[in-house]
Write a protein that holds these residues in place. Sequence first.
Motif, mmCIF file in Angstrom:
data_model
loop_
_atom_site.group_PDB
_atom_site.id
_atom_site.type_symbol
_atom_site.label_atom_id
_atom_site.label_comp_id
_atom_site.label_asym_id
_atom_site.label_seq_id
_atom_site.Cartn_x
_atom_site.Cartn_y
_atom_site.Cartn_z
ATOM 1 N N PHE A 126 -6.533 2.030 4.561
ATOM 2 C CA PHE A 126 -5.699 2.006 5.755
ATOM 3 C C PHE A 126 -6.547 1.868 7.015
ATOM 4 O O PHE A 126 -6.133 1.260 7.993
ATOM 5 N N PHE A 127 -7.768 2.424 6.981
ATOM 6 C CA PHE A 127 -8.641 2.459 8.148
ATOM 7 C C PHE A 127 -9.493 1.199 8.308
ATOM 8 O O PHE A 127 -9.950 0.893 9.417
ATOM 9 N N LEU A 128 -9.720 0.439 7.259
ATOM 10 C CA LEU A 128 -10.611 -0.722 7.319
ATOM 11 C C LEU A 128 -10.226 -1.745 8.394
ATOM 12 O O LEU A 128 -11.109 -2.225 9.108
ATOM 13 N N PRO A 129 -8.968 -2.123 8.555
ATOM 14 C CA PRO A 129 -8.635 -3.067 9.637
ATOM 15 C C PRO A 129 -8.935 -2.506 11.035
ATOM 16 O O PRO A 129 -9.373 -3.233 11.917
ATOM 17 N N SER A 189 -8.188 9.734 -0.561
ATOM 18 C CA SER A 189 -9.379 9.255 0.144
ATOM 19 C C SER A 189 -9.477 7.730 0.090
ATOM 20 O O SER A 189 -9.819 7.089 1.089
ATOM 21 N N LYS A 190 -9.162 7.144 -1.041
ATOM 22 C CA LYS A 190 -9.187 5.680 -1.165
ATOM 23 C C LYS A 190 -8.089 5.044 -0.318
ATOM 24 O O LYS A 190 -8.306 4.023 0.340
ATOM 25 N N LEU A 250 0.847 -1.182 0.000
ATOM 26 C CA LEU A 250 0.000 0.000 0.000
ATOM 27 C C LEU A 250 0.884 1.234 0.000
ATOM 28 O O LEU A 250 1.559 1.541 0.982
ATOM 29 N N ASP A 251 0.893 1.953 -1.111
ATOM 30 C CA ASP A 251 1.685 3.166 -1.245
ATOM 31 C C ASP A 251 0.780 4.361 -0.966
ATOM 32 O O ASP A 251 -0.121 4.668 -1.740
ATOM 33 N N LEU A 252 0.994 5.023 0.146
ATOM 34 C CA LEU A 252 0.143 6.143 0.545
ATOM 35 C C LEU A 252 0.574 7.466 -0.063
ATOM 36 O O LEU A 252 -0.052 8.488 0.187
ATOM 37 N N THR A 253 1.624 7.464 -0.880
ATOM 38 C CA THR A 253 2.134 8.719 -1.421
ATOM 39 C C THR A 253 1.639 9.031 -2.823
ATOM 40 O O THR A 253 1.833 10.136 -3.304
ATOM 41 N N THR A 254 1.001 8.079 -3.492
ATOM 42 C CA THR A 254 0.512 8.322 -4.849
ATOM 43 C C THR A 254 -0.953 7.928 -4.950
ATOM 44 O O THR A 254 -1.445 7.099 -4.184
ATOM 45 N N GLY A 255 -1.642 8.527 -5.917
ATOM 46 C CA GLY A 255 -3.039 8.179 -6.149
ATOM 47 C C GLY A 255 -3.989 8.991 -5.292
ATOM 48 O O GLY A 255 -3.616 9.976 -4.648
ATOM 49 N N ARG A 256 -5.252 8.573 -5.293
ATOM 50 C CA ARG A 256 -6.294 9.280 -4.540
ATOM 51 C C ARG A 256 -6.130 9.020 -3.048
ATOM 52 O O ARG A 256 -6.138 7.874 -2.604
#
Length: 80
Positions: A20-23, A14-15, A6-12
Amino acid sequence: MKNRTLDLTTGRISKKILLFFLPVLASSLFQQLYSTMDSIIVGQIIGKTGLASIDAVVPLMRLPVNFFNGIAAGSAIIIS
Protein backbone atom coordinates in the motif's frame (compact mmCIF):
# COMPACT_ATOMS: atom_id res chain seq x y z
CA MET A 1 -10.56 -15.68 -12.76
CA LYS A 2 -8.87 -14.58 -9.59
CA ASN A 3 -9.67 -11.09 -8.36
CA ARG A 4 -6.41 -9.10 -8.16
CA THR A 5 -7.59 -6.29 -5.87
CA LEU A 6 -5.59 -5.55 -2.75
CA ASP A 7 -7.49 -6.98 0.22
CA LEU A 8 -6.13 -5.41 3.40
CA THR A 9 -8.30 -7.51 5.70
CA THR A 10 -6.68 -10.93 5.19
CA GLY A 11 -3.13 -12.25 5.20
CA ARG A 12 0.05 -10.75 6.61
CA ILE A 13 -0.49 -7.11 7.49
CA SER A 14 3.16 -6.11 7.09
CA LYS A 15 3.20 -7.18 3.43
CA LYS A 16 -0.14 -5.45 2.76
CA ILE A 17 1.00 -2.18 4.32
CA LEU A 18 4.24 -2.28 2.34
CA LEU A 19 2.35 -2.82 -0.93
CA PHE A 20 0.00 0.00 0.00
CA PHE A 21 2.92 2.33 0.80
CA LEU A 22 5.09 1.69 -2.29
CA PRO A 23 3.29 4.17 -4.61
CA VAL A 24 3.53 6.87 -1.93
CA LEU A 25 7.25 6.19 -1.53
CA ALA A 26 7.85 6.28 -5.30
CA SER A 27 5.97 9.57 -5.61
CA SER A 28 7.98 11.11 -2.79
CA LEU A 29 11.26 9.99 -4.36
CA PHE A 30 10.30 11.48 -7.74
CA GLN A 31 9.34 14.79 -6.11
CA GLN A 32 12.65 14.90 -4.26
CA LEU A 33 14.57 14.08 -7.44
CA TYR A 34 12.75 16.88 -9.28
CA SER A 35 13.60 19.38 -6.55
CA THR A 36 17.23 18.29 -6.51
CA MET A 37 17.63 18.55 -10.28
CA ASP A 38 15.86 21.91 -10.27
CA SER A 39 18.28 23.20 -7.64
CA ILE A 40 21.31 21.92 -9.52
CA ILE A 41 20.26 23.43 -12.85
CA VAL A 42 19.17 26.79 -11.43
CA GLY A 43 22.23 26.97 -9.17
CA GLN A 44 24.59 26.45 -12.10
CA ILE A 45 22.81 28.71 -14.59
CA ILE A 46 21.41 31.56 -12.51
CA GLY A 47 23.50 31.34 -9.35
CA LYS A 48 22.88 31.98 -5.68
CA THR A 49 20.01 34.42 -6.22
CA GLY A 50 18.01 31.95 -8.30
CA LEU A 51 18.67 29.16 -5.84
CA ALA A 52 17.53 31.36 -2.96
CA SER A 53 14.33 32.21 -4.83
CA ILE A 54 13.54 28.52 -5.28
CA ASP A 55 14.02 27.94 -1.55
CA ALA A 56 11.71 30.85 -0.81
CA VAL A 57 8.91 29.67 -3.13
CA VAL A 58 8.91 25.89 -2.54
CA PRO A 59 6.96 26.06 0.76
CA LEU A 60 4.29 28.15 -0.95
CA MET A 61 4.01 25.60 -3.75
CA ARG A 62 3.77 22.68 -1.32
CA LEU A 63 1.11 24.31 0.85
CA PRO A 64 -1.88 23.54 -1.43
CA VAL A 65 -0.57 20.05 -2.18
CA ASN A 66 -0.23 19.22 1.51
CA PHE A 67 -3.60 20.80 2.26
CA PHE A 68 -5.41 18.67 -0.31
CA ASN A 69 -3.51 15.55 0.79
CA GLY A 70 -4.83 16.19 4.29
CA ILE A 71 -8.37 16.69 2.98
CA ALA A 72 -8.10 13.45 1.00
CA ALA A 73 -6.83 11.51 4.00
CA GLY A 74 -9.55 12.89 6.25
CA SER A 75 -12.22 12.18 3.66
CA ALA A 76 -10.97 8.61 3.23
CA ILE A 77 -11.30 8.05 6.98
CA ILE A 78 -14.86 9.38 7.04
CA ILE A 79 -15.90 7.53 3.88
CA SER A 80 -14.46 4.20 4.98
